[in-house]
Design a protein around this motif. Structure first.
Motif, PDB file in Angstrom:
ATOM      1  N   ASN A  13     -18.844   0.132   3.311  1.00  0.00           N
ATOM      2  CA  ASN A  13     -20.008   0.238   2.440  1.00  0.00           C
ATOM      3  C   ASN A  13     -21.318   0.499   3.173  1.00  0.00           C
ATOM      4  OD1 ASN A  13     -17.800  -1.083   1.317  1.00  0.00           O
ATOM      5  ND2 ASN A  13     -18.975  -1.949  -0.282  1.00  0.00           N
ATOM      6  N   GLU A  14     -21.278   0.945   4.422  1.00  0.00           N
ATOM      7  CA  GLU A  14     -22.479   1.302   5.167  1.00  0.00           C
ATOM      8  C   GLU A  14     -22.307   2.700   5.760  1.00  0.00           C
ATOM      9  OE1 GLU A  14     -24.232  -2.987   6.628  1.00  0.00           O
ATOM     10  OE2 GLU A  14     -23.291  -1.695   8.109  1.00  0.00           O
ATOM     11  N   TYR A  15     -23.334   3.521   5.573  1.00  0.00           N
ATOM     12  CA  TYR A  15     -23.270   4.919   5.988  1.00  0.00           C
ATOM     13  C   TYR A  15     -24.547   5.323   6.708  1.00  0.00           C
ATOM     14  CZ  TYR A  15     -19.294   5.002   2.939  1.00  0.00           C
ATOM     15  OH  TYR A  15     -18.067   4.725   2.378  1.00  0.00           O
ATOM     16  N   ARG A  16     -24.381   6.023   7.815  1.00  0.00           N
ATOM     17  CA  ARG A  16     -25.513   6.594   8.537  1.00  0.00           C
ATOM     18  C   ARG A  16     -25.784   7.954   7.910  1.00  0.00           C
ATOM     19  NH1 ARG A  16     -23.493   6.747  13.295  1.00  0.00           N
ATOM     20  NH2 ARG A  16     -24.216   4.671  13.816  1.00  0.00           N
ATOM     21  N   VAL A  17     -27.022   8.154   7.481  1.00  0.00           N
ATOM     22  CA  VAL A  17     -27.432   9.395   6.845  1.00  0.00           C
ATOM     23  C   VAL A  17     -28.471  10.051   7.745  1.00  0.00           C
ATOM     24  CG1 VAL A  17     -28.500  10.419   4.802  1.00  0.00           C
ATOM     25  CG2 VAL A  17     -26.960   8.461   4.551  1.00  0.00           C
ATOM     26  N   ARG A  18     -28.157  11.263   8.190  1.00  0.00           N
ATOM     27  CA  ARG A  18     -29.052  12.004   9.088  1.00  0.00           C
ATOM     28  C   ARG A  18     -29.459  13.314   8.431  1.00  0.00           C
ATOM     29  NH1 ARG A  18     -25.062  11.178  14.027  1.00  0.00           N
ATOM     30  NH2 ARG A  18     -25.801   9.182  14.784  1.00  0.00           N
ATOM     31  N   THR A  19     -30.691  13.715   8.743  1.00  0.00           N
ATOM     32  CA  THR A  19     -31.198  15.016   8.296  1.00  0.00           C
ATOM     33  C   THR A  19     -32.331  15.430   9.220  1.00  0.00           C
ATOM     34  OG1 THR A  19     -31.888  16.296   6.361  1.00  0.00           O
ATOM     35  CG2 THR A  19     -32.896  14.123   6.634  1.00  0.00           C
ATOM     36  N   GLU A  20     -32.739  16.656   9.083  1.00  0.00           N
ATOM     37  CA  GLU A  20     -33.878  17.195   9.833  1.00  0.00           C
ATOM     38  C   GLU A  20     -34.991  17.484   8.839  1.00  0.00           C
ATOM     39  OE1 GLU A  20     -34.054  17.796  13.231  1.00  0.00           O
ATOM     40  OE2 GLU A  20     -32.079  16.873  13.415  1.00  0.00           O
ATOM     41  N   ALA A  21     -36.209  17.132   9.214  1.00  0.00           N
ATOM     42  CA  ALA A  21     -37.363  17.415   8.372  1.00  0.00           C
ATOM     43  C   ALA A  21     -38.599  17.513   9.242  1.00  0.00           C
ATOM     44  CB  ALA A  21     -37.547  16.317   7.321  1.00  0.00           C
ATOM     45  N   GLU A  22     -39.389  18.525   8.971  1.00  0.00           N
ATOM     46  CA  GLU A  22     -40.637  18.723   9.704  1.00  0.00           C
ATOM     47  C   GLU A  22     -40.423  18.699  11.212  1.00  0.00           C
ATOM     48  OE1 GLU A  22     -43.734  16.145   8.192  1.00  0.00           O
ATOM     49  OE2 GLU A  22     -42.952  16.339   6.165  1.00  0.00           O
ATOM     50  N   GLY A  23     -39.309  19.277  11.657  1.00  0.00           N
ATOM     51  CA  GLY A  23     -39.002  19.359  13.078  1.00  0.00           C
ATOM     52  C   GLY A  23     -38.553  18.055  13.703  1.00  0.00           C
ATOM     53  N   GLN A  24     -38.256  17.051  12.876  1.00  0.00           N
ATOM     54  CA  GLN A  24     -37.832  15.750  13.377  1.00  0.00           C
ATOM     55  C   GLN A  24     -36.445  15.402  12.832  1.00  0.00           C
ATOM     56  OE1 GLN A  24     -40.681  12.524  12.920  1.00  0.00           O
ATOM     57  NE2 GLN A  24     -42.258  14.017  12.392  1.00  0.00           N
ATOM     58  N   SER A  25     -35.711  14.644  13.625  1.00  0.00           N
ATOM     59  CA  SER A  25     -34.441  14.097  13.169  1.00  0.00           C
ATOM     60  C   SER A  25     -34.733  12.768  12.478  1.00  0.00           C
ATOM     61  CB  SER A  25     -33.512  13.885  14.363  1.00  0.00           C
ATOM     62  OG  SER A  25     -32.294  13.336  13.926  1.00  0.00           O
ATOM     63  N   VAL A  26     -34.190  12.606  11.286  1.00  0.00           N
ATOM     64  CA  VAL A  26     -34.412  11.396  10.497  1.00  0.00           C
ATOM     65  C   VAL A  26     -33.066  10.731  10.267  1.00  0.00           C
ATOM     66  CG1 VAL A  26     -35.287  10.483   8.314  1.00  0.00           C
ATOM     67  CG2 VAL A  26     -36.382  12.485   9.349  1.00  0.00           C
ATOM     68  N   GLU A  27     -33.013   9.416  10.476  1.00  0.00           N
ATOM     69  CA  GLU A  27     -31.765   8.677  10.307  1.00  0.00           C
ATOM     70  C   GLU A  27     -32.037   7.382   9.557  1.00  0.00           C
ATOM     71  OE1 GLU A  27     -28.989   8.461  13.664  1.00  0.00           O
ATOM     72  OE2 GLU A  27     -29.006   6.291  13.343  1.00  0.00           O
ATOM     73  N   SER A  28     -31.210   7.103   8.561  1.00  0.00           N
ATOM     74  CA  SER A  28     -31.286   5.862   7.802  1.00  0.00           C
ATOM     75  C   SER A  28     -29.884   5.311   7.605  1.00  0.00           C
ATOM     76  CB  SER A  28     -31.916   6.086   6.417  1.00  0.00           C
ATOM     77  OG  SER A  28     -33.261   6.482   6.513  1.00  0.00           O
ATOM     78  N   LEU A  29     -29.788   4.017   7.472  1.00  0.00           N
ATOM     79  CA  LEU A  29     -28.527   3.355   7.150  1.00  0.00           C
ATOM     80  C   LEU A  29     -28.539   3.049   5.658  1.00  0.00           C
ATOM     81  CD1 LEU A  29     -25.879   2.122   8.293  1.00  0.00           C
ATOM     82  CD2 LEU A  29     -27.105  -0.056   8.373  1.00  0.00           C
ATOM     83  N   PHE A  30     -27.603   3.632   4.937  1.00  0.00           N
ATOM     84  CA  PHE A  30     -27.491   3.376   3.499  1.00  0.00           C
ATOM     85  C   PHE A  30     -26.406   2.330   3.280  1.00  0.00           C
ATOM     86  CE2 PHE A  30     -30.146   6.898   3.193  1.00  0.00           C
ATOM     87  CZ  PHE A  30     -30.377   7.318   1.884  1.00  0.00           C
ATOM     88  N   ARG A  31     -26.745   1.300   2.530  1.00  0.00           N
ATOM     89  CA  ARG A  31     -25.780   0.244   2.196  1.00  0.00           C
ATOM     90  C   ARG A  31     -25.483   0.293   0.709  1.00  0.00           C
ATOM     91  NH1 ARG A  31     -27.826  -5.271   4.305  1.00  0.00           N
ATOM     92  NH2 ARG A  31     -25.725  -5.795   3.698  1.00  0.00           N
ATOM     93  N   MET A  32     -24.196   0.185   0.387  1.00  0.00           N
ATOM     94  CA  MET A  32     -23.785   0.275  -1.004  1.00  0.00           C
ATOM     95  C   MET A  32     -22.937  -0.920  -1.387  1.00  0.00           C
ATOM     96  SD  MET A  32     -21.836   3.285  -3.139  1.00  0.00           S
ATOM     97  CE  MET A  32     -20.895   3.786  -1.778  1.00  0.00           C
TER      98      MET A  32
END
Length: 98
Positions: A13-32
């Protein structure tokens, strides 16, 4: 243009979500919470698909640069009244045959 998300299961129930935005790498942990999978996507919904739809929903409401390091899907549902319906719509739009 909507963000593209790379989702990796970290734990139950925990997922690392990564994306790129404005030239930066963004990472968040999503908990469900385990029951959210069925509530949002139905019994056959894939957890990763639910997490991705939630990330897409949230990106429509705030910049991905502003995503916090940890996001609990229950908090998203509590913050946005239309979240369940919108997430379900995103899931339906991505389902085969949609």
């Amino acid at each position: 243009m909507s963000a593209s998300f790379d989702i990796t299961r970290v734990n139950d129930n925990e997922y690392r979500v990564r994306t790129e935005a404005e030239g930066q790498s963004v990472e968040s942990l999503f908990r469900m919470n385990p029951d959210l999978q069925g509530r949002l996507g139905g019994p056959e919904a894939d957890e990763v698909a639910v997490v991705e739809a939630t990330a897409r929903f949230l990106s429509r409401h705030q910049s991905v640069i502003d995503f916090p390091p940890m996001i609990d899907l229950e908090d998203i549902l509590a913050t946005y009244d239309d979240a369940p319906e919108q997430i379900q719509r995103l899931l339906a739009d991505d389902s085969p045959g949609a």
